[in-house]
Design an enzyme around this catalytic site. Structure first.
Site, mmCIF file in Angstrom:
data_model
loop_
_atom_site.group_PDB
_atom_site.id
_atom_site.type_symbol
_atom_site.label_atom_id
_atom_site.label_comp_id
_atom_site.label_asym_id
_atom_site.label_seq_id
_atom_site.Cartn_x
_atom_site.Cartn_y
_atom_site.Cartn_z
ATOM 1 C CB CYS A 132 31.460 47.150 44.013
ATOM 2 S SG CYS A 132 30.578 46.035 42.922
ATOM 3 C CD GLU A 188 34.634 37.260 39.559
ATOM 4 O OE1 GLU A 188 34.455 36.041 39.567
ATOM 5 O OE2 GLU A 188 35.571 37.807 38.942
ATOM 6 C CG PHE A 189 39.136 40.328 42.459
ATOM 7 C CD1 PHE A 189 39.180 41.164 43.557
ATOM 8 C CD2 PHE A 189 39.452 38.988 42.628
ATOM 9 C CE1 PHE A 189 39.542 40.687 44.817
ATOM 10 C CE2 PHE A 189 39.821 38.491 43.872
ATOM 11 C CZ PHE A 189 39.859 39.349 44.974
ATOM 12 C CE LYS A 237 40.223 60.410 32.893
ATOM 13 N NZ LYS A 237 39.976 61.809 33.106
ATOM 14 C CE LYS A 253 32.232 50.143 35.520
ATOM 15 N NZ LYS A 253 33.410 49.332 35.776
ATOM 16 N N GLY A 277 37.696 63.216 39.439
ATOM 17 C CA GLY A 277 36.391 63.608 38.903
ATOM 18 C C GLY A 277 35.330 63.604 39.978
ATOM 19 C CE LYS A 304 27.837 45.245 47.620
ATOM 20 N NZ LYS A 304 28.576 44.150 48.193
HETATM 21 C C1 UGA Z 1 34.730 47.323 41.237
HETATM 22 C C2 UGA Z 1 36.151 46.746 41.223
HETATM 23 O O1 UGA Z 1 36.979 47.493 40.331
HETATM 24 C C3 UGA Z 1 36.136 45.276 40.810
HETATM 25 O O2 UGA Z 1 37.448 44.732 40.895
HETATM 26 C C4 UGA Z 1 35.197 44.508 41.744
HETATM 27 O O3 UGA Z 1 35.087 43.143 41.373
HETATM 28 C C5 UGA Z 1 33.813 45.131 41.688
HETATM 29 O O4 UGA Z 1 33.908 46.526 42.083
HETATM 30 C C6 UGA Z 1 32.931 44.368 42.631
HETATM 31 O O5 UGA Z 1 33.227 44.354 43.832
HETATM 32 O O6 UGA Z 1 32.019 43.667 42.169
HETATM 33 P P1 UGA Z 1 33.110 48.325 39.355
HETATM 34 O O7 UGA Z 1 32.309 48.875 40.485
HETATM 35 O O8 UGA Z 1 32.421 47.601 38.249
HETATM 36 O O9 UGA Z 1 34.242 47.301 39.910
HETATM 37 O O10 UGA Z 1 33.832 49.556 38.678
HETATM 38 P P2 UGA Z 1 35.250 50.294 38.592
HETATM 39 O O11 UGA Z 1 35.629 50.327 37.176
HETATM 40 O O12 UGA Z 1 36.237 49.804 39.564
HETATM 41 O O13 UGA Z 1 34.787 51.779 38.988
HETATM 42 C C7 UGA Z 1 34.176 52.041 40.251
HETATM 43 C C8 UGA Z 1 33.868 53.519 40.366
HETATM 44 O O14 UGA Z 1 35.064 54.276 40.508
HETATM 45 C C9 UGA Z 1 33.143 54.132 39.156
HETATM 46 O O15 UGA Z 1 32.147 55.009 39.638
HETATM 47 C C10 UGA Z 1 34.216 54.905 38.422
HETATM 48 O O16 UGA Z 1 33.709 56.007 37.708
HETATM 49 C C11 UGA Z 1 35.082 55.354 39.587
HETATM 50 N N1 UGA Z 1 36.484 55.603 39.210
HETATM 51 C C12 UGA Z 1 37.253 54.573 38.760
HETATM 52 C C13 UGA Z 1 37.015 56.873 39.344
HETATM 53 O O17 UGA Z 1 36.338 57.831 39.759
HETATM 54 N N2 UGA Z 1 38.336 57.084 39.020
HETATM 55 C C14 UGA Z 1 39.119 56.064 38.572
HETATM 56 O O18 UGA Z 1 40.314 56.325 38.286
HETATM 57 C C15 UGA Z 1 38.578 54.794 38.437
#
Ligand code: UGA
Length: 471
Positions: free
Chosen positions: A278, A169-170, A269, A339, A271, A281
């Site tokens: 996810c 799943e993604f 991004k 997030k 920060g 881990k």
């Molecule tokens: C992530 C993947 O993006 C999904 O495709 C995947 O299905 C999921 O893990 C999973 O394995 O279940 P998610 O953890 O919900 O999804 O969140 P993201 O939006 O990808 O963000 C992950 C982390 O990266 C957050 O802490 C966010 O703040 C950080 N982030 C994201 C950044 O610091 N910079 C960015 O540019 C993008």
């Protein structure tokens, strides 16, 4: 709500579902629940198998046990129509359903490996009770080789022609429904062609482009995708750290790099780094899986290290801004979830920062639009405020740690009257430095040039102008 409207529009393009076989999904956690609700909304008959009675009771009433935009309305609709039901009885489901999806959690163990005990338990029950013709779909994120291992377990039990298909799943938390309806690819791995075809028909309602591979290939695509995105984030964070040192602005650097289509602007991004259930881990689990095979995957170790360091750097910025120490200082922490768009606190950089600040003798008063309840349990030593303004009242410094859209709308003119010291450290680079500078705030971002706030006599006139300009 916007997401839900988009989803409703999309249900129109879901394949006709009347002849599609019923589906059982084991595990009504994040992935299982959202996937189940979306499949039910696209006309499938879905049974969720969940061992947690409280969770079952909520789902049965159409109430999501997690916060996810759009899920409440969707769940209410599919439970009311009967398209989605919930049960505790896996054995009964195995008697009636021949498409069984595993979506149980695979949390991290202390050494980085994924804990597959829940999945193994379910696989053992399936091996004992599955009927001939059952397709077992692994959606949980699992160590490469797990699909093949579960297949062997089932083969040994001799329960007939039962095939394991790997189908990762993604979806992202906070936009999960939208992600399912607009997925980039549907990855499916398995040895038995007929089972793979059935899985695609049952589980890919929007004709998402299919990537066909082996079980292990699918497992590696999942880990590789998350690890690569984590790497990208750590890379841009190191670029932000260098920007701080050489005096560049990371926003411009990331844009200029990302406009090269081979690089792209997503996950660029800078920060406080990544958190959640996810990325941390899966990076650790992939590194562990590589090490088991004798491969040191150095890039993954570096990604993790950089990610950990970002939190330390952020706390150091706060200390520097307060003259070297946070002891006895009151710090307003804006955001707690890992997030925006979720109440999930797992591996949240915000929680790590809150702990570190309190260890260093600061008193922390925090706010989050949706994660307050869970935070009260996890970080009992911090004070929780009813809104961002209440958190900022009497604060010596404002630390922004989660980029909730609400915080972009903060009226800094009002905030300026509440705080003791006008200092903002922005861990997500989401505040306009010039705007808050005009209200007298010193601004420190992550790889962005700091801005000294205009002091009172200058601020009075300029603040009014800035507010007019923004309006
Ligand atoms: C992530 C993947 O993006 C999904 O495709 C995947 O299905 C999921 O893990 C999973 O394995 O279940 P998610 O953890 O919900 O999804 O969140 P993201 O939006 O990808 O963000 C992950 C982390 O990266 C957050 O802490 C966010 O703040 C950080 N982030 C994201 C950044 O610091 N910079 C960015 O540019 C993008």
């Amino acid at each position: 709500m916007e997401q839900f409207r988009n989803f409703r529009a999309l249900t129109g393009r879901a394949q006709a579902a009347s002849s599609i076989e019923p589906i059982a999904i084991v595990g009504a956690g994040y992935v299982g629940l959202v996937t189940g609700a979306c499949l039910a909304a696209s006309g499938r008959n879905v049974t969720l198998i969940e061992i947690d009675a409280t969770r079952r009771a909520l789902i049965a009433q159409g109430e999501p046990p997690i916060y996810e935009p759009g899920l409440g309305a969707l769940l209410a609709r599919v439970t009311e129509s009967g398209a989605l039901s919930v049960s505790a009885d896996l054995v009964a489901a195995l008697e009636n359903v021949r498409m069984v999806v595993l979506a149980v959690g695979t949390p991290p163990l202390a050494d980085g490996r994924a804990d597959l005990s829940a999945l193994n338990g379910v696989a053992a029950t399936i091996a004992e009770h599955a009927a001939d013709g059952t397709v077992v779909v692994i959606k949980s994120t699992v160590t490469p080789g797990t699909g093949r291992r579960v297949q062997r377990l089932i083969d040994r039990a001799g329960c007939g022609r039962v095939h394991v298909v790997s189908c990762p799943e993604f979806l992202r938390e906070g936009c999960a429904i939208e992600d399912i309806a607009n997925a980039d690819r549907f990855v499916v791995g398995g040895e038995d062609e007929a089972s793979v075809t059935r899985a695609i028909r049952a589980l890919n309602p929007y004709d998402t482009p299919v990537v066909r591979t082996t079980n292990t290939g699918a497992e590696l695509i999942k880990y590789g995708s998350n690890a690569f995105l984590a790497l990208k984030i750590s890379f841009i964070n190191e670029m932000a750290n260098l920007s701080d040192l050489v005096g560049a602005n990371i926003d411009e650097v990331a844009l200029g790099m990302g406009m090269d289509r081979r690089i792209g602007t997503a996950s660029m991004k800078a920060g406080l780094g990544y958190g959640g259930s996810c990325f941390p881990k899966d990076v650790a689990a992939l590194e562990h899986a590589a090490r088991r095979e004798g491969l040191s995957f150095w890039l993954l170790r570096s990604a993790t290290e950089v990610n950990e360091q970002q939190r330390t750097r952020f706390v150091q910025k706060i200390r520097n801004a307060l003259g070297g120490s946070v002891e006895g200082q009151r710090i307003a922490l804006l955001g707690l979830a890992f997030k925006p768009g979720t109440d999930d606190l797992r591996q949240s950089p915000a929680i790590a920062v809150a702990h570190r600040l309190t260890e260093l003798g600061a008193s922390v008063v925090a706010h989050d639009p949706v994660a307050m309840e869970a935070a009260g349990v996890q970080v009992p030593d911090i004070e929780l405020a009813t809104d961002a303004y209440a958190a900022m009242g009497g604060a010596d410094l404002v630390a922004l740690v989660t980029e909730w859209p609400e915080y972009a709308g903060i009226d800094w003119r009002v905030a300026a009257t509440l705080v003791r010291n006008r200092i903002v450290v922005d861990g997500r680079n989401c505040i306009d430095p010039e705007l808050i500078g005009a209200h007298g705030f010193d601004y420190h971002g992550m790889g962005r040039p700091s801005v000294a706030g205009l002091r009172d006599h200058q601020a009075a006139g300029t603040a009014a102008m800035a507010v007019e300009n923004v309006a």
